[in-house]
Design a protein around this motif. Structure first.
Motif, PDB file in Angstrom:
ATOM      1  N   GLU A  43      51.463  55.226 -44.938  1.00  0.00           N
ATOM      2  CA  GLU A  43      50.288  55.939 -45.460  1.00  0.00           C
ATOM      3  C   GLU A  43      50.019  55.353 -46.838  1.00  0.00           C
ATOM      4  O   GLU A  43      50.761  55.631 -47.778  1.00  0.00           O
ATOM      5  CB  GLU A  43      50.571  57.449 -45.598  1.00  0.00           C
ATOM      6  CG  GLU A  43      50.825  58.165 -44.283  1.00  0.00           C
ATOM      7  CD  GLU A  43      50.827  59.700 -44.421  1.00  0.00           C
ATOM      8  OE1 GLU A  43      50.778  60.200 -45.571  1.00  0.00           O
ATOM      9  OE2 GLU A  43      50.882  60.377 -43.375  1.00  0.00           O
ATOM     10  N   ASP A  51      53.284  56.447 -48.812  1.00  0.00           N
ATOM     11  CA  ASP A  51      54.009  57.668 -48.465  1.00  0.00           C
ATOM     12  C   ASP A  51      54.520  57.442 -47.041  1.00  0.00           C
ATOM     13  O   ASP A  51      53.832  57.750 -46.071  1.00  0.00           O
ATOM     14  CB  ASP A  51      53.009  58.841 -48.564  1.00  0.00           C
ATOM     15  CG  ASP A  51      53.503  60.117 -47.897  1.00  0.00           C
ATOM     16  OD1 ASP A  51      54.723  60.268 -47.742  1.00  0.00           O
ATOM     17  OD2 ASP A  51      52.639  60.944 -47.533  1.00  0.00           O
ATOM     18  N   GLU A  78      48.274  55.123 -50.386  1.00  0.00           N
ATOM     19  CA  GLU A  78      47.671  56.169 -51.219  1.00  0.00           C
ATOM     20  C   GLU A  78      47.476  55.672 -52.656  1.00  0.00           C
ATOM     21  O   GLU A  78      48.296  54.918 -53.175  1.00  0.00           O
ATOM     22  CB  GLU A  78      48.575  57.419 -51.245  1.00  0.00           C
ATOM     23  CG  GLU A  78      49.004  57.809 -49.833  1.00  0.00           C
ATOM     24  CD  GLU A  78      49.495  59.228 -49.648  1.00  0.00           C
ATOM     25  OE1 GLU A  78      49.563  59.971 -50.633  1.00  0.00           O
ATOM     26  OE2 GLU A  78      49.795  59.563 -48.485  1.00  0.00           O
ATOM     27  N   ILE A  89      49.835  64.808 -51.982  1.00  0.00           N
ATOM     28  CA  ILE A  89      48.749  65.583 -51.397  1.00  0.00           C
ATOM     29  C   ILE A  89      48.588  65.153 -49.939  1.00  0.00           C
ATOM     30  O   ILE A  89      48.568  63.953 -49.645  1.00  0.00           O
ATOM     31  CB  ILE A  89      47.424  65.328 -52.163  1.00  0.00           C
ATOM     32  CG1 ILE A  89      47.617  65.572 -53.667  1.00  0.00           C
ATOM     33  CG2 ILE A  89      46.295  66.176 -51.584  1.00  0.00           C
ATOM     34  CD1 ILE A  89      48.056  66.963 -54.056  1.00  0.00           C
ATOM     35  N   THR A 131      46.274  60.047 -47.938  1.00  0.00           N
ATOM     36  CA  THR A 131      45.972  58.800 -47.230  1.00  0.00           C
ATOM     37  C   THR A 131      44.685  58.900 -46.413  1.00  0.00           C
ATOM     38  O   THR A 131      44.388  59.973 -45.876  1.00  0.00           O
ATOM     39  CB  THR A 131      47.153  58.396 -46.309  1.00  0.00           C
ATOM     40  OG1 THR A 131      47.008  57.021 -45.925  1.00  0.00           O
ATOM     41  CG2 THR A 131      47.231  59.236 -45.044  1.00  0.00           C
ATOM     42  N   LYS A 174      59.496  63.187 -45.009  1.00  0.00           N
ATOM     43  CA  LYS A 174      58.712  62.505 -46.035  1.00  0.00           C
ATOM     44  C   LYS A 174      59.467  62.236 -47.329  1.00  0.00           C
ATOM     45  O   LYS A 174      58.988  61.446 -48.144  1.00  0.00           O
ATOM     46  CB  LYS A 174      57.475  63.354 -46.371  1.00  0.00           C
ATOM     47  CG  LYS A 174      56.357  63.198 -45.342  1.00  0.00           C
ATOM     48  CD  LYS A 174      55.123  63.896 -45.810  1.00  0.00           C
ATOM     49  CE  LYS A 174      53.898  63.618 -44.975  1.00  0.00           C
ATOM     50  NZ  LYS A 174      53.210  62.362 -45.272  1.00  0.00           N
TER      51      LYS A 174
HETATM   52 ZN    ZN Z   1      50.597  60.985 -47.450  1.00  0.00          ZN
END
Ligand code: ZN
Length: 203
Positions: free
Chosen positions: A54, A85, A56, A6, A175, A106
């Motif tokens: 990031e 992430d 999460e 997300i 994040t 990513k």
């Molecule tokens: Zn992320």
């Protein structure tokens, strides 16, 4: 298995990237090849000069489901975790500017860190979990799941409209602010409350 991620789920992070606040959750996938193997360092890929961490909160799906109502979403997971992430921000910015998909930025090998799992029963309220990331001993990201725009059960309802959730699938819930560039020799440690759930060396 798949990783369902997300984007833009915390207002403070939307502000720091000067992104627009979405009207629906931003969703993307990472393949299983993006999972960083346990105890392995993260190697900064040669196609990026600006890889960001990031941190999460993660949710591991334990039951097959489709069109899951948020009222029943809690029946689909027993474990909560923490991960990173990793994002090649320079590449992502270029792709976003052209309206292209983000996957190269990513979903590359090693871009998904998955830490140790904790039983959901450890938490009184999964919408009130403190989590943080330390870089070289200093807290760089610190937040609480109550600050999510879409809470965990709402995310399960939303993503299961599009994707059948299968046993072992993992949701990366977005994040908070404090994302930043990683450098060789950095050490990243992730915490839920006071418990360390991963420790990663950057190379
Ligand atoms: Zn992320």
């Amino acid at each position: 298995m798949k990783l369902i991620c997300i984007g833009r789920n915390y207002t403070d992070h939307i502000k720091e990237l000067e992104s627009e606040k979405p009207t629906d959750p931003v969703v993307f996938l990472k393949p299983d090849t993006s999972i960083l193997l346990k105890k392995q360092p993260f190697f900064i890929p040669d196609f990026s000069d600006d890889v960001h961490h990031e941190v999460e909160v993660l949710v591991k799906i334990k039951k097959v489901g489709k069109y899951i109502d948020k009222k029943f979403a809690h029946k689909y997971y027993d474990e909560i975790g923490l991960g990173i992430d990793f994002t090649a921000r320079d590449l992502q910015t270029q792709l976003k500017a052209k309206g292209l998909p983000w996957e190269k930025a990513k979903a590359f090998d090693g871009a998904a860190v998955i830490g140790e799992w904790l039983p959901k029963s450890n938490f009184k309220n999964i919408d009130d979990i403190n989590f943080s990331l330390k870089k070289n001993g200093e807290v760089v990201q610190l937040s609480n799941t109550k600050l999510m725009l879409w809470k965990i059960d709402e995310l399960i309802e939303y993503v299961s409209k599009y994707f059948t959730l299968k046993i072992g699938d993992i949701i990366f819930t977005g994040t908070p602010s404090g994302v930043g560039k990683v450098f060789a020799n950095d050490e990243l440690k992730g915490y839920i409350e006071d418990q360390e759930l991963f420790s990663i060396k950057i190379k």
